[in-house]
Write an enzyme that holds these catalytic residues in place. Structure first.
Site, PDB file in Angstrom:
ATOM      1  N   LYS A  35     -10.954 -31.805  74.641  1.00 26.04           N
ATOM      2  CA  LYS A  35     -10.020 -32.894  74.348  1.00 26.04           C
ATOM      3  C   LYS A  35     -10.344 -34.097  75.227  1.00 26.04           C
ATOM      4  CE  LYS A  35      -6.645 -30.947  77.557  1.00 26.04           C
ATOM      5  NZ  LYS A  35      -5.434 -30.085  77.636  1.00 26.04           N
ATOM      6  N   TYR A 258      -9.126 -57.497  99.625  1.00 29.34           N
ATOM      7  CA  TYR A 258      -7.801 -58.046  99.309  1.00 29.34           C
ATOM      8  C   TYR A 258      -6.738 -57.453 100.219  1.00 29.34           C
ATOM      9  CZ  TYR A 258      -9.485 -60.071  94.921  1.00 29.34           C
ATOM     10  OH  TYR A 258     -10.141 -60.806  93.978  1.00 29.34           O
TER      11      TYR A 258
HETATM   12  C1  PLP Z   1      -5.883 -28.871  78.197  1.00 26.33           C
HETATM   13  C2  PLP Z   1      -5.495 -27.533  77.764  1.00 26.33           C
HETATM   14  C3  PLP Z   1      -6.191 -26.417  78.215  1.00 26.33           C
HETATM   15  C4  PLP Z   1      -7.290 -26.494  79.247  1.00 26.33           C
HETATM   16  O1  PLP Z   1      -6.712 -26.683  80.514  1.00 26.33           O
HETATM   17  P1  PLP Z   1      -7.628 -26.709  81.828  1.00 26.33           P
HETATM   18  O2  PLP Z   1      -6.670 -26.726  82.940  1.00 26.33           O
HETATM   19  O3  PLP Z   1      -8.400 -27.999  81.753  1.00 26.33           O
HETATM   20  O4  PLP Z   1      -8.496 -25.548  81.762  1.00 26.33           O
HETATM   21  C5  PLP Z   1      -5.834 -25.179  77.713  1.00 26.33           C
HETATM   22  N1  PLP Z   1      -4.841 -25.058  76.809  1.00 26.33           N
HETATM   23  C6  PLP Z   1      -4.145 -26.123  76.356  1.00 26.33           C
HETATM   24  C7  PLP Z   1      -3.054 -25.916  75.377  1.00 26.33           C
HETATM   25  C8  PLP Z   1      -4.441 -27.386  76.823  1.00 26.33           C
HETATM   26  O5  PLP Z   1      -3.749 -28.434  76.372  1.00 26.33           O
END
Ligand code: PLP
Length: 366
Positions: A35, A258
């Site tokens: 994702k 800054y």
């Molecule tokens: C993002 C996500 C994962 C993966 O999580 P990590 O901590 O990056 O391993 C697994 N299951 C769901 C439903 C997620 O949204």
């Protein structure tokens, strides 16, 4: 010449980290979670390193289309399921598996016209209170899905809120695991409950049929600083690097950047690096955030600005204009700066830094 900043993606590291997930959960299949454009690495760039996964899990339908365009024929799971009824047409066309977390999604499935029934994962809210059916409604939802001709096999999933830590003196999964086991007891279907933290810390109780490994694929550590990448044998899949494009000699009392938040107390030499918050580097990284210059550890000095930040060169006399600066990842001569250390200094997590690398930063495969 373009600005010297660039992000490098390391396919070998992705493949290695995928192997780590397999080693942790040898009897499970592995969803590589891609994702958010593969956690900022780019789906197309991450794919060569992750193509040995059993499936890919993501949220955006457009990202699922990009994976199919890469010729990935295996499973793709939409972790949040569909967002409107016509998304189901794309699921049918691209053979996407999808989570079902609410009644509306079942209503839409019941009205969907498809030749081939869909694989779905029914999601339980076991205590995180984000998505999913509450335990009391879970079996009824399962029965509704079972009765639909649009539905093929039903998998069972839930998600942990505290798999990376202790919670009230217990390991962070016990309460959710108990809720999950009670709600799903006796139901047929493949099971998927482990994220990276659970896969690393609690594989025996959580690996089940499919693990969903995200951050660990990219070499980020979900339970840093309790454990680090060396402990879990994870390798950075991304390097953010740039160069020193200016050098300033400071006298005691001189300030940097800054707001003049940093004042030299002794004679110093600072390097100005072509990297700022418009590149995705965290603006909140304070003086003292770790950085590598020519592979040697140093720290940032003063505020991060839009296009530049300053690093301390006082103890690095051989470094200066043109020196290579590693903001995180792999440096020269086998040096390495874990993204988790930078994130911690900036009050955030490696996940956020990876995802935030800005579009203006050229990305290429190492
Ligand atoms: C993002 C996500 C994962 C993966 O999580 P990590 O901590 O990056 O391993 C697994 N299951 C769901 C439903 C997620 O949204």
């Amino acid at each position: 010449m373009p600005r010297p900043i660039e992000a490098l993606i390391h396919p070998d590291a992705l493949a290695h980290n995928l192997g780590r997930a397999r080693a942790q959960a040898p009897n499970a299949r592995v969803w590589a979670v891609v994702k958010a454009n593969a956690y900022g690495h780019g789906i197309e760039r991450a794919y060569p390193g992750l193509r040995g996964a059993d499936g890919f899990a993501l949220l955006d339908l457009a990202e699922a289309e990009r994976l199919r365009a890469l010729d990935w024929r295996g499973p793709i799971l939409l972790l949040e399921g569909v967002f409107e009824p016509r998304d189901l047409e794309l699921c049918s066309r691209l053979k996407l598996w999808h989570a079902v977390h609410c009644e509306q999604q079942i209503d839409w499935l019941a009205m969907h016209k498809t030749h081939e029934p869909h694989r779905v994962f029914l999601k339980l809210n076991s205590g995180m209170n984000r998505l999913g059916f509450p335990p009391a409604a879970f079996r009824a939802a399962y029965a509704r899905l079972q009765a639909l001709p649009q539905v093929d096999e039903i998998g069972l999933m839930t998600h942990f809120s505290d798999a990376d830590a202790l919670r009230l003196g217990q390991d962070g999964i016990a309460h959710q695991l108990a809720a999950y086991e009670a709600a799903t007891d006796g139901l047929a279907g493949e099971r998927s409950i482990a994220n990276s933290a659970a896969t690393l810390r609690h594989p025996g109780r959580t690996a089940h049929d499919w693990v969903r490994a995200g951050i660990m694929m990219y070499g980020g550590v979900p339970d840093f600083p309790e454990h680090d990448a060396a402990h879990w044998d994870l390798r950075p899949a991304m390097t953010l690097r740039s160069q020193v494009i200016g050098v300033q000699d400071l006298q005691p009392g001189d300030t940097v950047g800054y707001g003049s938040t940093f004042t030299a107390e002794r004679p110093m030499r600072v390097g100005i690096v072509a990297c700022g918050y418009a590149d995705g580097y965290p603006r909140h990284a304070p003086t003292g955030t770790p950085v590598l210059v020519d592979g040697q550890r140093s720290t940032t000095v003063g505020r991060v600005s839009m296009d530049m930040l300053a690093v301390d060169l006082t103890a690095l006399p051989a470094s200066g204009w043109g020196s290579e600066v590693t903001l995180w990842g792999e440096g020269p001569h086998g040096s390495r700066l874990p993204i988790d250390e930078v994130a911690r200094a900036a009050g955030t997590i490696g996940y956020e830094l990876m995802c935030a690398v800005a579009p203006r930063v050229p990305i290429r495969s190492a």
